[in-house]
Design a protein around this motif. Structure first.
Motif, short mmCIF file in Angstrom:
data_model
loop_
_atom_site.label_atom_id
_atom_site.label_comp_id
_atom_site.label_asym_id
_atom_site.label_seq_id
_atom_site.Cartn_x
_atom_site.Cartn_y
_atom_site.Cartn_z
N ARG A 1 0.84 -1.21 0.00
CA ARG A 1 0.00 0.00 0.00
C ARG A 1 0.87 1.26 0.00
O ARG A 1 0.62 2.20 -0.76
CB ARG A 1 -0.91 -0.03 1.22
N ALA A 2 1.91 1.25 0.83
CA ALA A 2 2.80 2.40 0.89
C ALA A 2 3.54 2.59 -0.44
O ALA A 2 3.70 3.71 -0.92
CB ALA A 2 3.79 2.25 2.04
N LEU B 1 -6.41 13.98 -10.16
CA LEU B 1 -7.28 13.12 -10.96
C LEU B 1 -7.41 13.64 -12.39
O LEU B 1 -7.53 12.85 -13.34
CB LEU B 1 -8.67 13.03 -10.31
N ASP B 2 -7.39 14.95 -12.55
CA ASP B 2 -7.48 15.53 -13.89
C ASP B 2 -6.31 15.09 -14.77
O ASP B 2 -6.48 14.86 -15.98
CB ASP B 2 -7.52 17.06 -13.80
N ASP C 1 -7.26 4.09 -6.98
CA ASP C 1 -6.23 4.06 -5.94
C ASP C 1 -5.76 5.46 -5.58
O ASP C 1 -5.47 5.74 -4.40
CB ASP C 1 -5.05 3.21 -6.41
N PHE C 2 -5.65 6.34 -6.56
CA PHE C 2 -5.23 7.72 -6.27
C PHE C 2 -6.24 8.39 -5.35
O PHE C 2 -5.86 9.09 -4.39
CB PHE C 2 -5.10 8.50 -7.58
N GLN C 3 -7.50 8.16 -5.61
CA GLN C 3 -8.53 8.76 -4.79
C GLN C 3 -8.52 8.19 -3.37
O GLN C 3 -8.68 8.93 -2.40
CB GLN C 3 -9.91 8.54 -5.42
N GLN C 4 -8.28 6.88 -3.25
CA GLN C 4 -8.31 6.25 -1.92
C GLN C 4 -7.02 6.49 -1.14
O GLN C 4 -7.07 6.80 0.06
CB GLN C 4 -8.55 4.74 -2.08
N LEU C 5 -5.87 6.34 -1.79
CA LEU C 5 -4.59 6.40 -1.08
C LEU C 5 -4.04 7.81 -0.94
O LEU C 5 -3.51 8.17 0.12
CB LEU C 5 -3.58 5.51 -1.79
N VAL C 6 -4.13 8.57 -2.02
CA VAL C 6 -3.53 9.91 -2.01
C VAL C 6 -4.53 10.94 -1.47
O VAL C 6 -4.18 11.81 -0.68
CB VAL C 6 -3.04 10.30 -3.41
N ASN D 1 -7.36 10.19 0.13
CA ASN D 1 -8.11 9.65 1.28
C ASN D 1 -9.61 9.62 1.02
O ASN D 1 -10.43 9.95 1.88
CB ASN D 1 -7.83 10.48 2.54
N GLY D 2 -9.99 9.21 -0.18
CA GLY D 2 -11.39 9.05 -0.52
C GLY D 2 -12.13 10.29 -0.95
O GLY D 2 -13.32 10.24 -1.25
N ARG D 3 -11.43 11.41 -1.01
CA ARG D 3 -12.10 12.65 -1.44
C ARG D 3 -12.25 12.69 -2.94
O ARG D 3 -11.45 12.13 -3.68
CB ARG D 3 -11.31 13.88 -0.96
N GLU D 4 -13.28 13.40 -3.40
CA GLU D 4 -13.48 13.58 -4.84
C GLU D 4 -12.54 14.68 -5.36
O GLU D 4 -12.24 15.63 -4.66
CB GLU D 4 -14.93 13.97 -5.13
#
Length: 220
Positions: free
Chosen positions: A106-107, A120-121, A210-215, A217-220
């Protein structure tokens, strides 16, 4: 002198009596010792000051001299229980190793995403560039196939006008075989490009998630 000797004997007798009384008093004091409670094969309960060797495979309870239970010695595990306990320890160790590897993965994944993308863009921009590139490759391949098909039709008409069995007819047949092979390669190339585009979408979808969850932290 007789009176003095009698007095000495009387004193000596009193001293001996006092010493004896002290010794008897010492023996009368109860000795603090553990008492073992055990049950034999017939179910009879026994108490003793020393553990019984034959009870080593059973649970034993230790009491003090006042009858209060001080300790319980559990019965040793059977061979099956030892094997099960060993298997459980091994499974726990494997689970711990798997958890540690998952944490490390994960790390490492988070670090990889941070190096690859800033947002994300940026992932969507990369998707659009790959789509345009592959779409261009497919369009060029389709145009090339159209050219090859026209050439194939031209040679087919020439073959129809050539004498059967002549060297010219044989050359036309060889050219047609070559054109058919080139057309097949173009079609295979386009299938590969479409598969590549599907794999790119799958990978970028995973990167986005994964970017949204790991980097982020679930934010849009």
């Amino acid at each position: 002198m007789v009176i003095w000797s009698a007095c000495n004997r009387k004193r000596e007798g009193l001293w001996q009596s006092w010493v004896a009384a002290v010794l008897l008093l010492g023996l009368a004091v109860p000795v603090q010792a553990d008492i073992y409670r055990w049950v034999d094969d017939d179910g009879t309960v026994h108490y003793s000051s020393t553990p019984q060797p034959e009870t080593s495979q059973r649970e034993r309870r230790i009491y003090d001299s006042e009858g209060r239970m001080r300790e319980i010695l559990p019965a040793p595990m059977s061979a099956e229980e030892r094997a099960q306990a060993a298997a459980e320890r091994e499974q726990a160790e494997r689970d711990l190793e798997a958890t540690q590897r998952a944490r490390q993965d994960r790390a490492a994944r988070e670090q990889q995403l941070r190096r690859a993308y800033a947002s994300l863009d940026e992932i969507e921009e990369l998707r659009e560039r790959r789509e345009r590139s592959i779409a261009g490759n497919i369009q060029r391949s389709e145009a090339q196939e159209k050219t090859l098909l026209r050439e194939r039709e031209r040679i087919r008409r020439q073959l129809d006008g050539a004498n059967e069995g002549s060297p010219l007819a044989d050359r036309y047949r060889a050219e047609l075989e070559e054109l058919d092979a080139r057309i097949a390669r173009e079609r295979q190339y386009r299938r590969g490009q479409r598969d590549r585009l599907s794999a790119i979408h799958e990978r970028l979808d995973l990167d986005r998630r994964d970017f949204q969850q790991l980097v982020m932290n679930g934010r849009e």
